[in-house]
Design a protein around this motif. Structure first.
Motif, PDB file in Angstrom:
ATOM      1  N   LYS A   1       0.833  -1.208   0.000  1.00 28.87           N
ATOM      2  CA  LYS A   1       0.000   0.000   0.000  1.00 28.87           C
ATOM      3  C   LYS A   1       0.871   1.263   0.000  1.00 28.87           C
ATOM      4  CE  LYS A   1      -3.527   2.408   2.720  1.00 28.87           C
ATOM      5  NZ  LYS A   1      -4.275   2.439   3.990  1.00 28.87           N
ATOM      6  N   LYS A   2       1.887   1.292   0.862  1.00 29.71           N
ATOM      7  CA  LYS A   2       2.770   2.466   0.957  1.00 29.71           C
ATOM      8  C   LYS A   2       3.555   2.674  -0.334  1.00 29.71           C
ATOM      9  CE  LYS A   2       3.419   2.527   5.987  1.00 29.71           C
ATOM     10  NZ  LYS A   2       4.379   2.278   7.109  1.00 29.71           N
ATOM     11  N   LEU A   3       4.028   1.579  -0.944  1.00 29.54           N
ATOM     12  CA  LEU A   3       4.782   1.701  -2.190  1.00 29.54           C
ATOM     13  C   LEU A   3       3.910   2.285  -3.299  1.00 29.54           C
ATOM     14  CD1 LEU A   3       6.782  -1.657  -2.085  1.00 29.54           C
ATOM     15  CD2 LEU A   3       7.798   0.632  -2.184  1.00 29.54           C
ATOM     16  N   ARG A   4       2.663   1.863  -3.363  1.00 27.22           N
ATOM     17  CA  ARG A   4       1.741   2.401  -4.383  1.00 27.22           C
ATOM     18  C   ARG A   4       1.485   3.890  -4.167  1.00 27.22           C
ATOM     19  NH1 ARG A   4      -2.357  -2.748  -4.217  1.00 27.22           N
ATOM     20  NH2 ARG A   4      -1.279  -4.012  -5.797  1.00 27.22           N
ATOM     21  N   GLU A   5       1.421   4.283  -2.899  1.00 25.44           N
ATOM     22  CA  GLU A   5       1.183   5.694  -2.580  1.00 25.44           C
ATOM     23  C   GLU A   5       2.407   6.550  -2.869  1.00 25.44           C
ATOM     24  OE1 GLU A   5       0.097   5.504   1.507  1.00 25.44           O
ATOM     25  OE2 GLU A   5      -1.986   4.927   1.129  1.00 25.44           O
ATOM     26  N   GLU A   6       3.605   5.994  -2.601  1.00 23.45           N
ATOM     27  CA  GLU A   6       4.838   6.780  -2.711  1.00 23.45           C
ATOM     28  C   GLU A   6       5.375   6.874  -4.133  1.00 23.45           C
ATOM     29  OE1 GLU A   6       9.190   7.110  -0.443  1.00 23.45           O
ATOM     30  OE2 GLU A   6       7.779   5.520   0.086  1.00 23.45           O
ATOM     31  N   ILE A   7       5.248   5.792  -4.897  1.00 20.71           N
ATOM     32  CA  ILE A   7       5.850   5.747  -6.238  1.00 20.71           C
ATOM     33  C   ILE A   7       4.813   6.138  -7.287  1.00 20.71           C
ATOM     34  CG2 ILE A   7       6.975   4.266  -7.948  1.00 20.71           C
ATOM     35  CD1 ILE A   7       8.035   2.602  -5.582  1.00 20.71           C
ATOM     36  N   LYS A   8       5.056   7.250  -7.950  1.00 17.97           N
ATOM     37  CA  LYS A   8       4.100   7.797  -8.913  1.00 17.97           C
ATOM     38  C   LYS A   8       4.522   7.560 -10.368  1.00 17.97           C
ATOM     39  CE  LYS A   8       1.711   9.401  -5.505  1.00 17.97           C
ATOM     40  NZ  LYS A   8       0.489   8.674  -5.089  1.00 17.97           N
ATOM     41  N   GLY A   9       5.679   6.928 -10.564  1.00 16.16           N
ATOM     42  CA  GLY A   9       6.154   6.680 -11.924  1.00 16.16           C
ATOM     43  C   GLY A   9       6.950   5.393 -11.969  1.00 16.16           C
ATOM     44  N   LYS A  10       7.994   5.368 -12.806  1.00 12.93           N
ATOM     45  CA  LYS A  10       8.838   4.183 -12.931  1.00 12.93           C
ATOM     46  C   LYS A  10       9.847   4.126 -11.779  1.00 12.93           C
ATOM     47  CE  LYS A  10       8.738   4.321 -18.005  1.00 12.93           C
ATOM     48  NZ  LYS A  10       9.588   4.512 -19.212  1.00 12.93           N
ATOM     49  N   ALA A  11      10.206   2.897 -11.380  1.00  8.62           N
ATOM     50  CA  ALA A  11      11.164   2.718 -10.291  1.00  8.62           C
ATOM     51  C   ALA A  11      12.203   1.674 -10.673  1.00  8.62           C
ATOM     52  CB  ALA A  11      10.449   2.313  -9.013  1.00  8.62           C
ATOM     53  N   LEU A  12      13.392   1.859 -10.159  1.00  9.26           N
ATOM     54  CA  LEU A  12      14.514   0.951 -10.374  1.00  9.26           C
ATOM     55  C   LEU A  12      14.861   0.280  -9.055  1.00  9.26           C
ATOM     56  CD1 LEU A  12      17.167  -0.087 -11.808  1.00  9.26           C
ATOM     57  CD2 LEU A  12      18.191   2.116 -11.180  1.00  9.26           C
ATOM     58  N   ILE A  13      15.123  -1.024  -9.089  1.00  9.11           N
ATOM     59  CA  ILE A  13      15.648  -1.692  -7.905  1.00  9.11           C
ATOM     60  C   ILE A  13      16.869  -2.505  -8.298  1.00  9.11           C
ATOM     61  CG2 ILE A  13      14.054  -3.663  -8.126  1.00  9.11           C
ATOM     62  CD1 ILE A  13      14.243  -3.743  -4.949  1.00  9.11           C
ATOM     63  N   ALA A  14      17.945  -2.321  -7.538  1.00 10.89           N
ATOM     64  CA  ALA A  14      19.170  -3.090  -7.765  1.00 10.89           C
ATOM     65  C   ALA A  14      19.017  -4.422  -7.058  1.00 10.89           C
ATOM     66  CB  ALA A  14      20.371  -2.332  -7.217  1.00 10.89           C
ATOM     67  N   CYS A  15      19.295  -5.512  -7.761  1.00 13.47           N
ATOM     68  CA  CYS A  15      19.067  -6.854  -7.223  1.00 13.47           C
ATOM     69  C   CYS A  15      20.375  -7.631  -7.134  1.00 13.47           C
ATOM     70  CB  CYS A  15      18.085  -7.599  -8.116  1.00 13.47           C
ATOM     71  SG  CYS A  15      16.510  -6.737  -8.288  1.00 13.47           S
ATOM     72  N   SER A  16      20.798  -7.897  -5.917  1.00 13.87           N
ATOM     73  CA  SER A  16      22.022  -8.666  -5.695  1.00 13.87           C
ATOM     74  C   SER A  16      21.738 -10.161  -5.640  1.00 13.87           C
ATOM     75  CB  SER A  16      22.664  -8.238  -4.376  1.00 13.87           C
ATOM     76  OG  SER A  16      21.831  -8.607  -3.282  1.00 13.87           O
ATOM     77  N   GLY A  17      20.461 -10.519  -5.423  1.00 14.05           N
ATOM     78  CA  GLY A  17      20.110 -11.922  -5.231  1.00 14.05           C
ATOM     79  C   GLY A  17      20.046 -12.308  -3.777  1.00 14.05           C
ATOM     80  N   GLY A  18      20.371 -11.363  -2.884  1.00 17.93           N
ATOM     81  CA  GLY A  18      20.271 -11.601  -1.456  1.00 17.93           C
ATOM     82  C   GLY A  18      18.839 -11.476  -0.975  1.00 17.93           C
TER      83      GLY A  18
END
Length: 315
Positions: free
Chosen positions: A13-30
């Motif tokens: 819910k918070k992520l939907r409220e906070e992010i209004k466009g495209k987002a990037l996440i760096a993924c280490s696999g951890g």
């Protein structure tokens, strides 16, 4: 009492409220970054761009494992090989805090380049509570700078989002189990990678040595645990020391590096006690390191220091 379902529902819910466009996440696999990626994907779907950066400082076969993991999760993973850039930036650097900050900043510059290309405004990170506690602030001493906190440059162009910021590692694992993420029990791996398992200056040769040593430590401890000889520790790895000692390979004199074996038990990464590795397992680890890494390593030692006074990683 921590409720993973309640946390997941609230985080989405918070992520939907906070992010209004495209987002990037760096993924280490951890565990941390993967949990953050799954939560973000559930929240914003295809507006999430998952990115794996090969720094050249990863464990054996790690990039391939990360690609396979995200394929299983059904999340498209972008890949960048930036290993030469990281080695170039780390040339001549010995201080661990400087190494961490250089790695943190270069990560961000690579993220910014990718984000500009894709018109991305937000950067999601798998930061958890021990990261910012150990990185220090106006009230806390800096124990060691975590690349995703104290390593962030002040002029970062992306808006940082940290859905796991208030969680400890045991809570993140509970969320991962709830979400049925395959790496829920995976041992932690430092953001700066093997750069903080090479004490002193980082070179390609030293990284190759410690990468092979780490693989041997992991394989032998996991085998011993599977065979019922010992519990599986929280974290277990090898460290390359900036110390050369005289040894014998065959009938010839050798002058090689020293490898330290580190295994520690913890719940939340804030405190820990060294793991009691059986002597026959240590013997197998030392023998394999000496034989398989050739005359580059002439001595293997075992770290029996708790946290505190030591940290889990050496740097």
């Amino acid at each position: 009492m921590f409720d993973p379902k309640e946390f997941v529902d609230d985080a989405i819910k918070k992520l939907r409220e906070e992010i209004k466009g495209k987002a990037l996440i760096a993924c280490s696999g951890g565990v941390d970054s993967t949990v953050a990626a799954v939560l973000a994907y559930k929240a914003i779907g295809e507006k999430l761009y998952a990115l794996h950066v090969n720094t050249g400082l990863l464990r054996k076969n790690e990039s391939e494992q990360v690609r396979n993991l995200f394929q299983r999760l059904g999340i498209h993973l972008n890949y960048i090989d930036a290993s030469e850039r990281f080695f170039e930036k780390l040339k001549g650097i010995k201080d661990p805090e400087e190494k961490r900050k250089i790695i943190g900043e270069l990560f961000i510059r690579i993220f910014e380049e990718f984000a500009e290309e894709k018109d991305i405004e937000y950067l999601i990170q798998g930061t958890i509570a021990p990261d910012w506690i150990e990185s220090g602030d106006q009230l806390r001493d800096t124990i060691k700078t975590h690349h995703n906190v104290g390593g962030l440059p002040k002029d970062i162009k992306l808006k940082v989002v940290e859905p796991l910021r208030d969680l400890y590692k045991d809570e993140v694992r509970k969320v991962a189990r709830f979400l049925d993420i395959p790496v829920s029990e995976k041992q932690p791996f430092p953001g700066p990678g093997l750069a903080v398992r090479v004490i002193g200056e980082v070179t390609k040769e030293k990284i190759e040595i410690v990468r092979e040593a780490c693989a041997i430590v992991e394989e032998e401890i996991e085998k011993a645990s599977k065979d019922g000889k010992m519990p599986l520790p929280w974290q277990y790895f090898a460290v390359l020391l900036p110390v050369r000692t005289v040894g014998v390979h065959g009938d010839k004199r050798a002058y090689g590096y020293t490898i330290a074996v580190r295994a520690i038990d913890s719940v939340d990464a804030m405190t820990g006690s060294f793991s009691r590795i059986p002597h026959d397992v240590l013997d197998k680890i030392a023998t394999r390191i000496s034989n398989e890494i050739g005359d580059k390593v002439t001595r293997v030692v075992y770290d029996i220091t708790n946290k505190p006074p030591a940290t889990i990683e050496w740097e």
